[in-house]
Design a protein around this motif. Structure first.
Motif, short mmCIF file in Angstrom:
data_model
loop_
_atom_site.label_atom_id
_atom_site.label_comp_id
_atom_site.label_asym_id
_atom_site.label_seq_id
_atom_site.Cartn_x
_atom_site.Cartn_y
_atom_site.Cartn_z
N ALA A 10 0.83 -1.21 0.00
CA ALA A 10 0.00 0.00 0.00
C ALA A 10 0.87 1.26 0.00
CB ALA A 10 -0.94 -0.01 1.21
N SER A 11 1.95 1.25 0.79
CA SER A 11 2.81 2.44 0.85
C SER A 11 3.55 2.67 -0.47
CB SER A 11 3.82 2.30 2.00
OG SER A 11 4.68 1.19 1.78
N GLU A 12 3.88 1.59 -1.16
CA GLU A 12 4.54 1.73 -2.46
C GLU A 12 3.60 2.27 -3.52
OE1 GLU A 12 7.52 -1.94 -1.29
OE2 GLU A 12 5.94 -2.26 -2.78
N ARG A 13 2.33 1.86 -3.47
CA ARG A 13 1.33 2.44 -4.38
C ARG A 13 1.17 3.93 -4.12
NH1 ARG A 13 -2.27 -1.64 -6.59
NH2 ARG A 13 -1.85 -3.67 -5.65
N ASP A 14 1.16 4.29 -2.82
CA ASP A 14 1.02 5.70 -2.46
C ASP A 14 2.21 6.52 -2.95
OD1 ASP A 14 -1.36 5.07 -1.22
OD2 ASP A 14 -0.51 5.03 0.81
N ALA A 15 3.39 5.93 -2.86
CA ALA A 15 4.59 6.64 -3.31
C ALA A 15 4.52 6.91 -4.81
CB ALA A 15 5.84 5.82 -2.99
N LEU A 16 4.09 5.94 -5.60
CA LEU A 16 3.94 6.13 -7.04
C LEU A 16 2.89 7.20 -7.33
CD1 LEU A 16 4.06 2.43 -8.32
CD2 LEU A 16 5.75 4.22 -8.80
N ALA A 17 1.80 7.16 -6.57
CA ALA A 17 0.71 8.11 -6.80
C ALA A 17 1.11 9.54 -6.46
CB ALA A 17 -0.51 7.70 -5.99
N ALA A 18 2.05 9.70 -5.53
CA ALA A 18 2.49 11.03 -5.13
C ALA A 18 3.65 11.54 -5.97
CB ALA A 18 2.89 11.02 -3.65
N GLY A 19 4.32 10.64 -6.70
CA GLY A 19 5.49 11.02 -7.49
C GLY A 19 6.77 10.64 -6.78
N LEU A 20 7.70 10.06 -7.50
CA LEU A 20 8.94 9.56 -6.90
C LEU A 20 9.98 10.65 -6.75
CD1 LEU A 20 9.37 6.11 -8.73
CD2 LEU A 20 8.12 6.64 -6.62
N ASP A 21 10.86 10.45 -5.76
CA ASP A 21 11.95 11.37 -5.46
C ASP A 21 13.26 10.59 -5.53
OD1 ASP A 21 13.89 13.02 -4.30
OD2 ASP A 21 12.52 13.81 -2.77
N VAL A 22 14.17 11.00 -6.38
CA VAL A 22 15.42 10.26 -6.60
C VAL A 22 16.25 10.16 -5.33
CG1 VAL A 22 16.80 12.27 -7.29
CG2 VAL A 22 17.35 10.00 -8.22
N ARG A 23 16.02 11.02 -4.36
CA ARG A 23 16.81 10.99 -3.12
C ARG A 23 16.37 9.90 -2.16
NH1 ARG A 23 15.64 17.13 -1.63
NH2 ARG A 23 13.59 16.30 -2.27
N VAL A 24 15.22 9.27 -2.42
CA VAL A 24 14.67 8.25 -1.52
C VAL A 24 14.99 6.86 -2.08
CG1 VAL A 24 12.59 7.36 -0.41
CG2 VAL A 24 12.82 9.82 -0.85
N GLU A 25 15.65 6.04 -1.29
CA GLU A 25 16.11 4.73 -1.79
C GLU A 25 14.95 3.86 -2.27
OE1 GLU A 25 18.85 0.92 -0.40
OE2 GLU A 25 18.06 2.31 1.10
N SER A 26 13.88 3.76 -1.50
CA SER A 26 12.76 2.91 -1.91
C SER A 26 12.12 3.43 -3.20
CB SER A 26 11.71 2.83 -0.79
OG SER A 26 11.17 4.11 -0.51
N HIS A 27 12.17 4.73 -3.43
CA HIS A 27 11.64 5.29 -4.68
C HIS A 27 12.51 4.88 -5.86
CE1 HIS A 27 9.07 8.74 -2.76
NE2 HIS A 27 8.95 7.58 -2.13
N ARG A 28 13.81 4.83 -5.65
CA ARG A 28 14.69 4.37 -6.72
C ARG A 28 14.44 2.90 -7.03
NH1 ARG A 28 18.51 7.35 -3.52
NH2 ARG A 28 19.53 5.41 -2.85
N GLN A 29 14.16 2.11 -6.00
CA GLN A 29 13.84 0.71 -6.21
C GLN A 29 12.56 0.57 -7.04
OE1 GLN A 29 13.64 -0.94 -2.27
NE2 GLN A 29 15.85 -0.90 -1.98
N LEU A 30 11.56 1.39 -6.74
CA LEU A 30 10.32 1.37 -7.51
C LEU A 30 10.57 1.78 -8.96
CD1 LEU A 30 7.84 2.95 -4.93
CD2 LEU A 30 7.75 0.62 -5.84
N TYR A 31 11.42 2.76 -9.13
CA TYR A 31 11.75 3.20 -10.49
C TYR A 31 12.36 2.07 -11.30
CZ TYR A 31 14.17 5.56 -14.30
OH TYR A 31 14.63 5.91 -15.54
N VAL A 32 13.31 1.35 -10.70
CA VAL A 32 13.94 0.23 -11.40
C VAL A 32 12.91 -0.85 -11.73
CG1 VAL A 32 15.59 -1.68 -11.14
CG2 VAL A 32 16.24 0.64 -10.46
#
Length: 517
Positions: A482-504
């Protein structure tokens, strides 16, 4: 003023024994990056932009440049994993031919360079290994020498005031799975260590001005070019060595993508790469055209993710099998095992080193090879943990491992324990390690394999984003919390490690990326 890129490329792909690949195969961006006459270059390469191809061409440009024919120093390319160096080495050989890697020119892991530097310090007697060893036998892990035990006792190697390396035992607050320090001490005193030990000693040595001066001198006199692949995986020690190379006058090329920096858990410091580039005046040359996308929606998804725009992935019809996904990805292994019997992950979790876990990994490897023609993720670590030196052992054991698989087809605790007993007997024929008696902590891994081999269809492979990095498939399912869906919905930030993982995870597909339940 820099020369045109083509002027810097002597005869791409025209060396004896090379392929027919030429500069005409590259895009304008790739051509400029590969052939730039700037001494120090940072090639910022997004997914599918031809990073390995450009690195291989740049290697050859420096290797065969007419102006360096009398320079006997090496052109060296490094990365952080054996698989990455193997891929780059293969590409260089295909484009430039065998002469490209004639000694001393080479493509190796950065750990290999660290070992060379430490050996030089030992040879110069600037630091002294226990019992005076100047050549070390360096291993990936201590688990090849002993089983691990849950304990608080740990060790470190310290350089004393006189330059002597001392073995120091201490106790941690929490217990963890470790090889006993007494086992390690005997090996260290016999000139054996791990790559982590090499790094620890080298980091301490750099605090000494005489050692630091010698390291810089060694780099400058043995190498003329250094190409660093996946530079955003570098830790503090790596960055120091890279900067020493720049200061020593080497032509240094850094290659990587800040959005694909995943190894913070290993000490990577992606945020300091931009500082290094700025501090050293390194020229940035981006590669923006991706050859991966075969559908406009996938191209748009990648652009939106990179721009930090809100993203909602479409949902799969039911599961990865019905979706037609080639792979299911997750940020961690556990959600993949929880996804259902239609997903067969290629590992149980990050490898911890126990003999029972290692034996189960060899069994999982047997299953994944038969279904996907792909090795389990940690099969090499499993062989090390079981003190098996022959990499061909898993193939040799196929008939016996298949008997274990057949035993797992029968449901029930008794059948599970019997299968575990068979696996223990198989391991006893090739490993000095002894598996402990059947217990849910040990048989549970076999139970997870059992549900997959009883699945009526063909399961979909499951991987974490760390294992998927550098790879691509037609259709990818991503298992999101659920938190990963929320992160995508809010827009990713390259400075956040879990956001980079989602990007990959979301940029591995050529045609479609969807959520997988």
């Amino acid at each position: 003023m820099t020369r045109p890129a083509a002027a810097c490329m002597p005869t791409l792909g025209r060396q004896p024994g090379a392929s027919d690949s030429t500069v005409d195969d590259l895009t304008a961006e790739q051509r400029l990056a590969a052939g730039s006459s700037a001494r120090d270059v940072f090639i910022e390469a997004g997914p599918g932009t031809g990073k390995t191809t450009v690195s291989a061409h740049r290697f050859g440009v420096h290797r065969f440049h007419p102006g360096t024919r009398t320079d006997e120093r090496a052109v060296v390319a490094v990365s952080f994993t054996r698989s990455a160096t193997w891929n780059l080495r293969r590409r260089v050989l295909r484009i430039w031919g065998p002469a490209a890697l004639a000694w001393p020119h080479r493509i190796v892991t950065l750990d290999t360079i660290m070992c060379d530097l430490l050996h030089d310090l030992l040879d110069q007697r600037l630091i002294v290994w226990p019992n005076g060893y100047t050549t070390l036998d360096v291993h990936d892990s201590w688990t090849s020498f002993s089983s691990t035990f849950w304990a608080r006792a740990a060790y470190e190697l310290r350089i004393s005031r006189g330059g002597r390396i001392e073995f120091v035992t201490y106790f941690t607050r929490d217990r963890s799975a470790r090889v006993p320090p007494d086992v390690i001490r005997k090996r260290v005193e016999a000139g054996v260590c791990t790559h982590q030990d090499v790094r620890s000693v080298l980091e301490q040595a750099l605090a000494n001005s005489h050692c630091a001066e010698r390291i810089a001198q060694r780099i400058g006199t043995t190498m003329r070019t250094l190409i660093v692949d996946e530079v955003f995986d570098a830790n503090d020690l790596d960055i120091v060595i890279i900067e020493l190379a720049i200061r020593a006058g080497l032509a240094v090329t850094l290659v990587g993508d800040p959005w694909q920096a995943l190894y913070v858990f290993r000490g990577a410091r992606p945020e300091v790469v931009a500082e290094l580039v700025s501090r050293t005046g390194t020229r940035t040359m981006p590669l923006t055209r991706s050859f991966r996308w075969r559908d406009d929606s996938q191209r748009q998804l990648a652009d939106d993710l990179r721009a930090g725009s809100p993203v909602t992935l479409p949902a799969a019809a039911h599961d990865g099998a019905e979706l037609g996904a080639d792979v299911i990805l997750s940020l961690r292994w556990k959600p993949l095992w929880q996804a259902g019997d239609h997903v067969l992950p290629l590992a149980f979790h990050a490898f911890k080193g126990g003999s029972e876990e290692a034996a189960a990994t060899l069994l999982l490897n047997h299953v994944t090879r038969n279904i996907f023609s792909e090795d389990a993720t940690y099969v090499r670590d499993a062989l090390t943990a079981l003190a098996i030196n022959d990499p061909g052992t898993p193939r040799m054991l196929e008939p016996q491992l298949q008997e274990v698989v057949e035993a797992l087809r029968t449901p029930g605790k008794a059948a599970l324990n019997a299968a575990y007993g068979k696996l223990s007997d198989v391991m006893a024929t090739v490993s000095p390690r002894t598996l402990r008696a059947a217990h849910p902590a040990h048989t549970g891994r076999l139970a997870e394999i059992a549900t997959r081999i009883r699945y009526s269809g063909r399961p979909v492979p499951g991987l974490t984003t760390h294992q998927a990095k550098g790879r691509e498939w037609e259709v990818v399912g991503v298992r999101l919390s659920a938190s990963e869906r929320d992160a995508l919905a809010a827009g990713l930030d390259v400075r956040v490690e879990s956001h980079r993982q989602l990007y990959v995870a979301c940029t591995r597909a050529r045609r479609a990326t969807m959520t997988a339940s």
